[in-house]
Enzyme design. Structure first.
Site: not given
Length: 988
Positions: A106, A287, A414, A435, A521
């Protein structure tokens, strides 16, 4: 900025800042991202830079550009300018010298990525319309750009990114190359006692202390393997190669641990390198690994490697660690990873049109068997990645389902189950994730179809209706009830708002930029500027060659009168059906916090505050004129499924021992009481195209899910007492064209070479395994089946032991045993094979078992010119001849007739060569044609025709027969259900 700065995030309902949970360090859902370094500002600087390209009047101030300049100045004020002097000390800290334990992933994608992207905009490497920085060179060689309010930008953001990156480096001190999941920005990793960083060689400690701490060493695959874009950019801009090295080493460390399915798991241990979860998919935990494989190819293709002398490590941070190889440095290597991963995903995880509408599932990373049928909101990135890599049709199909789900819930939950058509496990929140918006943006860029503009409008109106507050934008705690959460995640401004803006601003400079830039991302645009100094090129022939077959197709021609090509698709309603949109009730009541403000805010329309009422078409903002008046829905297809249950014998003891897991499937020791779940499959040719036939596949056995490549092994005699020979649902059929020759081979006097290892060891890459294994389009890959049969035999302890007792055991002669597939001839001259006892496979230790029936073998040439001596036929049971020179019938004609006996000729084996199979795929043979009945050398009809088979392999197979000391045959069997072959059931 008004209600939360300089803290990390905003509570939009209470208008208060959201900070780290200092009272509960284990609250990783919050503390992993919130590092106490003004996260939202760092994450949204690139969004402000993008907004700064919006058109403004001549005399109007560019508000977004002003906010961008002010945001950079505010950040420098809090954390310094990144230099070691007095200016490096900020109000809050010197750089990021903060006592904050954060997640490495992160912090890289939000912190470092945000700082680098903003720096690239600030210096002009990424475009802002109307912004042309006038860079002046300082005395120290640094750039200096004068901004309003007497602020000079001289690379502060890059230096702060370098400071933050340096504080993350201790996490990469692992033996595996996979970084630890967390690091303290001030103290490093004292909580990971096994790290090589804590080795003290001077005091005699050269290895780990082996005092296992309670600290979690598991990291997600995405967290370990999705660092290449940011850290490579940091290395290239700062000329410090450490970051690029550790990021690439982590990526390849993860990839090299992929399973035989070609997939990676969702969790991996940084210390052991073992997968910690059996699940795999395309969503949470995995992902961005696939995303970075594809995007690293683009980013790295734009800038060659720096010169070798600049790659010397300036500090001992990675001393003793091997640098990344040239192969792993090459951009093509990353594209190869994406292509291989995409192929594995489609094979194991994608359910096609036979399941109402294409979608992706969760599977077992080791077998590929289905584990669950839900997918999460993070999976919504995948259509965008598919469009980015040129797989537009697959992207459109995947995006249609996501659009239907959003239309149903006015948000993306979710986790949603395609099996039940409902939210999975109560995970119904939407935290502002980007996304789905990201994929909508990429698909519009690829197709220019207005459908995606209406999808974006639907998203925008739903967010405005459900998430707006006086202070910001909330998340949705439950997409069904509309309950809101008091948190505005940093990525809402950093990604979601950014992609929405770029979707509608088609003329934005980024949308027109012809350069190898990528979005990270976290939605941060990154580009590696062309270096001015020396560079090094990749060495030719050291990298795998990617196919480069995926290119962005030309957008489809627009329909007359502006009708959307997506709206005209025949599978639009298929996606709506799978999403169960028809089950949703209409909403007649207004539900929005905007209602009380709508009266005196003309910009708020009825569409902003009214939920959709028509669930028959989607997106709900689509005007009727975009829907073709004569549109029809394609017929939905479904795969037939049924179960086969075998009765139990009265004296049979049932238990788990009936089924045994082997390397490539499940071994059935006793078939009584077994239930097979069957599903219809479409067989594919070697080039991936459907052959037009039907196959059944066992997808579950006793509720144990099977992977698509897994097989069920059953001993051919194990079912004799419980299977009805006339049962149409389970019929054993002998293969009339293919069989296996079992050969005992003596040692090669000139070269002691183990041919068996070449036949069955895939790691050797032997050509022999390809040349001697042949099949026909109606069967599975027999070469693979033969290899996996050996594993199955090794596990069949009880059954094999019973068989061994009835067969003579071979003596220890030093021979090796080979298994060569053979094909029988067709035509009037074809003779049935001898009705003899079949040879056995290897025993539980892999050694030959059972004797071979024929011991006398004669190796001839092509047998075309002269008649074979009679004594050869009388004294030899097997005759080996080469293909070519004359017809098969002529070869058999030159064999004299003798009285039949056990020692006389039993079988003729023809060895085929590659040139005889020109034009066929590698490893294939055409059945030999004996166009006329067999005759004797004198031309008389042969009363006892000679059986013949053909093998491939040319000289290699010919050499095996020259050294053969014994030979037997082993027939092949298959199982059919209702006359249709079962593709993954193997009789042994």
């Amino acid at each position: 900025m008004k209600h939360a700065f300089p803290e990390d995030e905003l509570k939009p309902i209470t208008c208060k800042p959201l900070t780290r949970d200092r009272l509960d360090p284990t609250h990783i859902e919050l503390n992993d991202a919130l590092g106490n370094y003004s996260l939202t500002l760092v994450d949204s600087l690139s969004t402000l830079a993008i907004l700064a390209s919006s058109s403004t009047g001549e005399n109007q101030r560019n508000k977004a550009l002003h906010y961008f300049h002010a945001g950079v100045a505010a950040l420098v004020e809090q954390y310094g300018d990144g230099t070691p002097g007095p200016k490096g000390q900020g109000l809050r800290a010197r750089g990021f010298n903060l006592d904050s334990k954060v997640q490495v992933f992160e912090t890289v994608i939000r912190g470092i990525g945000g700082l680098l992207s903003a720096h690239l905009f600030a210096v002009g490497n990424l475009p802002i319309r109307g912004y042309h920085p006038d860079a002046q060179m300082g005395e120290d060689g640094s750039i200096k750009i004068q901004w309003p309010h007497n602020f000079t930008y001289d690379g502060q953001l890059l230096r702060l990114a370098l400071d933050l990156g340096s504080r993350l480096l201790p996490a990469f001190y692992t033996e595996t190359g996979i970084p630890y999941p967390r690091v303290n920005l001030r103290h490093g990793i004292p909580f990971y006692s096994e790290s090589p960083l804590h080795h003290d060689a001077e005091n005699g400690q050269c290895g780990p202390v082996h005092q296992r701490s309670a600290e979690i060493t598991e990291t997600c695959t995405a967290g370990a393997g999705s660092l290449v874009l940011e850290l490579t950019t940091l290395s290239r801009l700062s000329r410090d190669p450490r970051f690029e090295e550790v990021a690439k080493r982590a990526f390849w460390s993860v990839w090299e641990r992929r399973t035989s399915t070609g997939l990676v798991g969702s969790g991996i241990d940084a210390e052991s390198g073992l997968w910690t979860s059996p699940y795999t998919g395309i969503g949470a935990g995995i992902d961005s690994f696939y995303e970075y494989a594809a995007k690293a190819y683009v980013l790295l293709s734009g800038a060659p490697l720096p010169a070798k002398d600049t790659r010397n490590l300036p500090t001992p941070t990675l001393s003793g660690r091997q640098l990344i190889s040239e192969e792993h440095q090459a951009p093509e290597s990353y594209l190869h990873v994406w292509e291989e991963s995409h192929s594995a995903i489609n094979h194991h995880l994608r359910r096609g049109k036979m399941f109402i509408h294409p979608h992706y599932i969760q599977a077992d990373v080791f077998t590929g068997a289905a584990r669950a049928f839900w997918f999460d909101s993070l999976s919504a990135f995948f259509p965008g990645l598919l469009a980015f890599t040129g797989n537009v049709e697959e992207a459109i199909e995947s995006h249609l389902l996501l659009t239907a789900i959003w239309s149903r819930y006015s948000a993306l939950p979710e986790r949603w189950s395609a099996s039940s058509g409902s939210i999975e496990g109560g995970l119904g929140w939407w935290g502002g994730r980007p996304e789905f918006i990201e994929s909508t943006y990429h698909l519009f860029q690829a197709t220019e179809d207005n459908w995606y503009l209406h999808v974006g409008e639907m998203i925008l109106r739903d967010i405005k209706r459900r998430c707006w507050t006086k202070c910001g934008w909330t998340g949705i705690q439950d997409v069904r009830s509309g309950d809101r959460s008091d948190r505005m995640e940093s990525f809402f401004l950093g990604e979601s708002a950014k992609y929405l803006f770029l979707l509608f601003d088609q003329d934005h400079p980024l949308n027109k930029l012809d350069a190898p830039f990528v979005f990270s991302t976290e939605g941060h645009p990154l580009i590696i500027p062309r270096p001015k100094g020396p560079v090094t090129q990749q060495r030719q022939g050291t990298v795998p060659q990617a196919s480069n077959s995926a290119t962005c197709p030309i957008p489809p021609t627009k329909h007359p009168l502006g009708i959307s090509s997506t709206a005209a698709r025949g599978d639009v309603y298929h996606a709506a059906n799978l999403a169960r949109m028809h089950q949703m009730p209409t909403h007649d009541t207004v539900e929005s916090p905007l209602v009380e403000y709508s009266s005196d805010h003309p910009s708020i329309s009825l569409s902003d505050i009214r939920s959709p009422s028509n669930y028959t078409y989607f997106p709900w903002t689509l005007p009727p004129e975009l829907v073709p008046h004569n549109a029809t829905c394609a017929k939905m297809t479904a795969r037939p499924t049924f179960d086969i249950t075998f009765p139990s014998h009265p004296s049979m003891v049932l238990g788990r021992g009936n089924l045994q897991r082997v390397m490539n499937g499940i071994l059935v020791n006793s078939i009584g009481g077994v239930r097979l779940g069957m599903i219809q499959d479409v067989p594919f040719d070697i080039d991936g195209t459907p052959t037009g036939g039907d196959l059944y596949r066992i997808q579950a056995i006793n509720n144990i899910a099977m992977g698509k490549d897994e097989k069920v092994y059953v001993a051919k005699d194990a079912a004799a007492s419980v299977v009805n020979p006339l049962d149409p649902n389970f019929t054993r059929v002998r293969d009339m064209s293919m069989l296996d020759l079992v050969v005992d081979v003596g040692p090669d006097q000139t070269c002691a070479r183990n041919v068996t290892s070449e036949l069955f060891d895939q790691n050797e890459g032997s050509n022999l395994a390809t040349d001697v294994v042949y099949t026909s389009p109606a069967h599975e890959d027999d070469r693979h089946a033969m290899s996996t049969m050996i594993t199955a035999f090794n596990s069949l302890i009880e059954h094999v032991t019973a068989l061994i007792q009835n067969n003579p055991q071979p003596t220890d002669t030093g021979y090796s045993r080979e298994y060569l597939p053979a094909i029988t001839p067709t035509g009037p001259g074809a003779a049935p094979l001898p009705d003899v006892e079949e040879a056995l496979g290897p025993d539980i230790s892999g050694q030959p078992q059972g004797g071979l029936l024929w011991q006398s073998i004669y190796v001839a040439d092509n047998n075309c010119r002269n008649r074979l001596p009679r004594h050869v036929v009388r004294k030899h049971q097997i005759l080996i001849i080469k293909r070519g020179g004359c017809s098969f019938s002529q070869k058999l004609k030159n064999i004299p007739t003798v009285a039949p006996s056990k020692t006389s000729l039993q079988l003729v084996i023809v060895v085929s060569y590659d040139d005889a199979e020109a034009g066929l795929p590698s490893g294939w043979l055409v059945r030999p044609l004996l166009e006329s009945q067999q005759v004797t050398p004198r031309g008389l009809s042969r009363h006892r025709p000679i059986p013949m088979v053909m093998v491939g392999g040319g000289d290699k197979s010919y050499d095996i027969f020259k050294r053969a000391k014994g030979l037997g045959i082993k027939r092949r069997y298959s199982i059919q259900a209702q006359g249709v072959p079962i593709s993954n059931l193997v009789l042994i």
